[in-house]
Design a protein around this motif. Structure first.
Motif: not given
Length: 563
Positions: A504-506, A518-519, A515, A500-501
């Protein structure tokens, strides 16, 4: 008269163009129904459908793969309805029609060669509108064979046949021809017996191709024996396909690489990926064999052209090899196998010589001491140069080749094994084939997962030093092919919280082009795997984390973000 034209195809996705040609040729004077059956259907089901149709005449298009079943059906049809008129045509009855009709009295007529002209005349004869049998047709009269078996050849330039929606409806594969005949005289092939190359009008071909593109036919398989024989014509067709590409349809073409020059290569290089599939019949790299079968081509030239095409990475290349040819013993066949596989084709079809009536090699079978099955498909059993048991070894190779190479499920694993362990490709396939035989796998259906498990067990038994690396490459292949995690290979997934992290990493989102999603929604569409080796680059022992998008099997290196 109620008329049915039919054939037993190899698969339901295929369609028979011969019966539709005949249907169009006699229309509107005679109206014909057409049905595509398959050899996998129950014969009683086929017979029931034909009898239920209350036909007066039934015609069968006959080939090497369906002749036995077709004759059985014909015999039973005649028992059920003695008044039914049955005729046969097609390559499998065109070169021994007198023999077949004498041995199978339930068949009323046999047409030899191309039937567009003789079929109309035959229907007129049956209908009582003419007194003499047309050329190329035989029948039995007073227990004697009458008529002639002259192979019929038609003038394609005067053909009015055009493809319609009826030809392509509900078919994943459409067979199509822009020409007939072959400029070469390969002795194992029936095309060498049908005379010069003849072409359909170019305008008609372009119109048909436009229909295929407009209707999004998945695969158009050209049956021209050498599509690129006439350079100006073939380039015109190829350019038309490229210019009108619908980003979906694939065209399969048999080409001769010796005729490919820079003009062709420029076109091929810029074609959309998967727009074309090319098939090249190499058959053997033994010069004495090629000379004996009149196979034209220098292998080094063939190899260079094929490698150039492969370098474009946009065209599926399919090469052919035939076992059982004259002067090819097991040692020579092994060399031919390795020579052809060294090109790195997407598929290598390893076939076995079929001794076909009408082919020049049929008349030389005794000279070459070729022993072959007298029933369809008339496959070679042994020759002066190769024994039955040696050919059985080659059949084992064929099975392993199809399972571990041609399907493409193990592409990265096989490439690594070839580059690092097996310079003799034949050796790999015989070793794993023997492993299958020793463990009782050879004659048992195996699931796709089982293929991976068996290959892993084989690699362990061979005691390769890099077994952990090979297992990771195998895992990578599995995910690319199946879009799921092969738990039986013990892959290393990263912690679910980290997944999940990362989503969210660009940097990761930029790589996967996702883009504003949601994860928790993205997580269902991706697989994260941690590897101990750089399996997509230099294979060094170093951490690698890949994210796989399930829907298209694309993968991305996100190691830096993971760290």
């Amino acid at each position: 008269m109620k008329i049915l034209l039919t054939s037993l195809n190899t698969k339901y996705i295929h369609s028979n163009i011969a019966i539709r040609y005949l249907k169009d040729t006699v229309y509107p004077k005679y109206k014909c129904d057409t049905i595509d059956f398959t050899i996998n259907q129950n014969s009683d089901e086929i017979i029931f459908q034909i009898i239920r149709g209350k036909y007066d005449i039934v015609g069968f298009s006959t080939y090497i793969w369906n002749v036995e079943m077709t004759l059985e059906i014909c015999e039973k049809l005649k028992l059920i309805n003695p008044n039914l008129i049955i005729f046969m045509g097609g390559p499998e009855v065109s070169f021994n029609s007198k023999e077949i009709i004498k041995e199978h009295p339930y068949v009323d007529y046999i047409m030899s060669g191309e039937g567009e002209e003789s079929f109309l005349k035959l229907l007129d004869y049956v209908h009582g509108e003419r007194n003499d049998l047309p050329a190329g047709v035989v029948t039995m009269l007073d227990e004697e064979v009458v008529g002639n078996d002259i192979y019929q050849v038609v003038d394609l330039q005067n053909s009015e046949i055009e493809y319609t929606l009826d030809y392509i409806k509900d078919k994943k594969i459409v067979y199509y021809e822009t020409s007939r005949g072959c400029p070469y005289n390969c002795e194992f092939c029936l095309s060498s017996s049908t005379g010069r190359v003849r072409f359909y009008p170019l305008e008609r071909c372009l119109k048909d191709i436009k229909l295929f593109l407009d209707e999004n036919v998945p695969l158009v398989k050209f049956i021209d024996r050498t599509f690129n024989f006439n350079k100006e014509r073939s380039l015109t067709i190829l350019k038309y396909i490229i210019d009108n590409d619908n980003n979906f349809t694939t065209f399969h073409l048999e080409i001769h690489p010796q005729l490919i020059d820079e003009d062709y290569l420029k076109l091929f290089k810029n074609a959309r990926k998967d727009l074309f599939q090319f098939e090249v019949g190499v058959q053997s790299t033994n010069e004495e064999t090629c000379k004996a079968i009149k196979r034209v081509g220098d292998f080094e030239t063939i190899k260079n052209v094929c490698k150039e095409i492969m370098s474009f990475q946009n065209i599926h290349l399919h090469l052919d090899l035939i076992a059982g040819l004259p002067y090819e013993d097991l040692k020579s066949l092994r060399k031919s196998f390795n020579d052809i596989l060294s090109i790195g084709p997407d598929k290598l079809q390893l076939g076995f010589l079929k001794v076909l009536k009408g082919s020049p090699i049929f008349n030389k079978a005794e000279q070459y001491e070729i022993v072959y099955d007298k029933k369809s498909p008339f496959e070679v059993i042994s020759t002066k140069w190769i024994s039955y048991m040696e050919l059985q070894e080659v059949k084992k190779i064929e099975q392993m080749l199809d399972k571990y190479y041609n399907e493409g499920y193990f592409k990265n694993t096989i490439n690594y094994l070839f580059e690092n362990y097996y310079s003799d490709y034949y050796e790999f396939f015989i070793e794993i084939g023997n492993y299958w035989e020793e463990n009782g796998y050879l004659f048992v259906n195996q699931s796709r997962d089982s293929l991976y498990k068996i290959l892993k067990d084989f690699l362990i038994e061979k005691k390769f030093e890099e077994i952990d690396l090979l297992n990771e490459i195998l895992t990578h292949d599995y995910i690319l092919t199946n879009g799921k995690v092969p738990w039986f290979l013990n892959p290393k997934k990263i912690e679910s919280g980290r997944e999940h992290d990362l989503l969210r990493d660009e940097v990761v989102l930029e790589k996967i082009s996702e883009h504003d999603v949601p994860a928790k929604k993205l997580i269902k569409n991706y697989i994260f795997i941690k590897y101990d080796y750089q399996i997509i680059s230099d294979f060094k022992k170093e951490d690698l984390v890949l994210i796989y998008r399930i829907k298209d099997r694309k993968h991305y290196d996100i190691t830096e973000s993971w760290r």
